[in-house]
Design a protein around this motif. Structure first.
Motif, PDB file in Angstrom:
ATOM      1  N   GLU A 228       1.075  -1.198   0.057  1.00  0.00           N
ATOM      2  CA  GLU A 228       0.119  -0.190   0.158  1.00  0.00           C
ATOM      3  C   GLU A 228       1.378   1.594  -0.037  1.00  0.00           C
ATOM      4  O   GLU A 228       0.373   2.111  -0.397  1.00  0.00           O
ATOM      5  CB  GLU A 228      -0.978   0.211   0.855  1.00  0.00           C
TER       6      GLU A 228
ATOM      7  N   ARG B 235       1.329   7.284   2.508  1.00  0.00           N
ATOM      8  CA  ARG B 235       0.572   7.470   3.522  1.00  0.00           C
ATOM      9  C   ARG B 235       0.709   7.649   5.098  1.00  0.00           C
ATOM     10  O   ARG B 235       0.849   7.731   5.534  1.00  0.00           O
ATOM     11  CB  ARG B 235      -0.317   5.979   3.145  1.00  0.00           C
ATOM     12  N   THR B 236      -1.143   8.305   5.452  1.00  0.00           N
ATOM     13  CA  THR B 236      -1.053   8.756   6.813  1.00  0.00           C
ATOM     14  C   THR B 236      -1.571   6.893   7.547  1.00  0.00           C
ATOM     15  O   THR B 236      -1.626   6.430   6.810  1.00  0.00           O
ATOM     16  CB  THR B 236      -2.151  10.134   6.852  1.00  0.00           C
TER      17      THR B 236
ATOM     18  N   ARG C  14      -4.542   6.312   9.200  1.00  0.00           N
ATOM     19  CA  ARG C  14      -5.540   6.434   8.902  1.00  0.00           C
ATOM     20  C   ARG C  14      -5.907   5.989   7.393  1.00  0.00           C
ATOM     21  O   ARG C  14      -6.824   4.766   7.177  1.00  0.00           O
ATOM     22  CB  ARG C  14      -6.606   7.454   9.484  1.00  0.00           C
ATOM     23  N   ALA C  15      -5.277   6.192   6.305  1.00  0.00           N
ATOM     24  CA  ALA C  15      -5.004   6.677   5.157  1.00  0.00           C
ATOM     25  C   ALA C  15      -4.241   4.754   4.824  1.00  0.00           C
ATOM     26  O   ALA C  15      -5.654   3.944   4.268  1.00  0.00           O
ATOM     27  CB  ALA C  15      -4.576   7.663   3.926  1.00  0.00           C
ATOM     28  N   LEU C  16      -3.775   3.933   5.136  1.00  0.00           N
ATOM     29  CA  LEU C  16      -2.783   3.446   5.516  1.00  0.00           C
ATOM     30  C   LEU C  16      -3.757   1.993   5.756  1.00  0.00           C
ATOM     31  O   LEU C  16      -3.400   1.102   5.423  1.00  0.00           O
ATOM     32  CB  LEU C  16      -1.494   3.385   5.836  1.00  0.00           C
ATOM     33  N   GLN C  17      -4.160   2.955   6.740  1.00  0.00           N
ATOM     34  CA  GLN C  17      -4.958   1.177   8.627  1.00  0.00           C
ATOM     35  C   GLN C  17      -6.310   1.239   6.689  1.00  0.00           C
ATOM     36  O   GLN C  17      -6.896   0.071   7.120  1.00  0.00           O
ATOM     37  CB  GLN C  17      -5.451   2.049   9.328  1.00  0.00           C
ATOM     38  N   ALA C  18      -7.104   2.362   6.435  1.00  0.00           N
ATOM     39  CA  ALA C  18      -8.003   1.573   5.121  1.00  0.00           C
ATOM     40  C   ALA C  18      -8.074   1.050   4.258  1.00  0.00           C
ATOM     41  O   ALA C  18      -8.388  -0.128   3.543  1.00  0.00           O
ATOM     42  CB  ALA C  18      -8.714   3.111   5.403  1.00  0.00           C
ATOM     43  N   ALA C  19      -6.268   1.438   3.967  1.00  0.00           N
ATOM     44  CA  ALA C  19      -5.757   0.445   2.659  1.00  0.00           C
ATOM     45  C   ALA C  19      -5.715  -0.876   3.196  1.00  0.00           C
ATOM     46  O   ALA C  19      -5.824  -2.249   1.811  1.00  0.00           O
ATOM     47  CB  ALA C  19      -4.644   1.601   1.568  1.00  0.00           C
TER      48      ALA C  19
ATOM     49  N   GLN D 103      -6.594  -2.553   5.302  1.00  0.00           N
ATOM     50  CA  GLN D 103      -7.672  -3.080   6.065  1.00  0.00           C
ATOM     51  C   GLN D 103      -7.938  -4.131   7.488  1.00  0.00           C
ATOM     52  O   GLN D 103      -7.010  -4.971   7.112  1.00  0.00           O
ATOM     53  CB  GLN D 103      -8.369  -4.021   4.649  1.00  0.00           C
TER      54      GLN D 103
ATOM     55  N   GLY E 278       3.328  10.984   5.945  1.00  0.00           N
ATOM     56  CA  GLY E 278       2.940  10.302   6.557  1.00  0.00           C
ATOM     57  C   GLY E 278       3.922   9.402   6.670  1.00  0.00           C
ATOM     58  O   GLY E 278       5.289   8.968   6.576  1.00  0.00           O
TER      59      GLY E 278
END
Length: 112
Positions: free
Chosen positions: A35, A41-42, A44-49, A51, A76
């Motif tokens: 990812e 990536r921040t 939160r964005a990394l966490q979402a990407a 999963q 990030g």
């Protein structure tokens, strides 16, 4: 935590190859690296990407940062030169896996 010179899962040597196999075999480690391939990536964005949950992501980021594959900066989290080199080294494996999947009758999604 995996570290060169420290015994790794599946080996009591701590040789770099065994440490990288241990590190990459941990849940979500490869996904985090994947990812980050397109850029920072921040959290939160990394966490979402990726999963994954925040606790696991924190652990993986700590391990990947400690091993010099990921760094944290203004934008990030991002791959280091070593992290980018690792992903480049994995490309032949990805090509092999794609051909293997096609031969086995799996869908041919190059992003899988």
């Amino acid at each position: 935590m995996p570290a060169i010179g420290v015994p790794a899962r599946g080996s009591d040597t701590g040789r770099p190859i065994m440490v990288v196999f241990d590190l990459l075999g941990r849940r979500s480690a490869l996904r985090v690296l994947w990812e980050l391939r397109a850029g920072p990536r921040t959290f939160r964005a990394l966490q979402a990407a990726a999963q994954t949950n925040p606790s696991l992501l924190n652990v993986r980021l700590h391990e990947l940062r400690s091993n010099g594959l990921v760094e944290q900066g203004e934008g990030g989290y991002a791959l280091t030169d070593a992290g980018r080199a690792l992903l480049a080294a994995l490309r032949p494996l990805a090509s092999w896996a794609q051909a293997w999947g096609v031969a086995a009758g799996a869908a041919s999604d190059p992003e899988a």
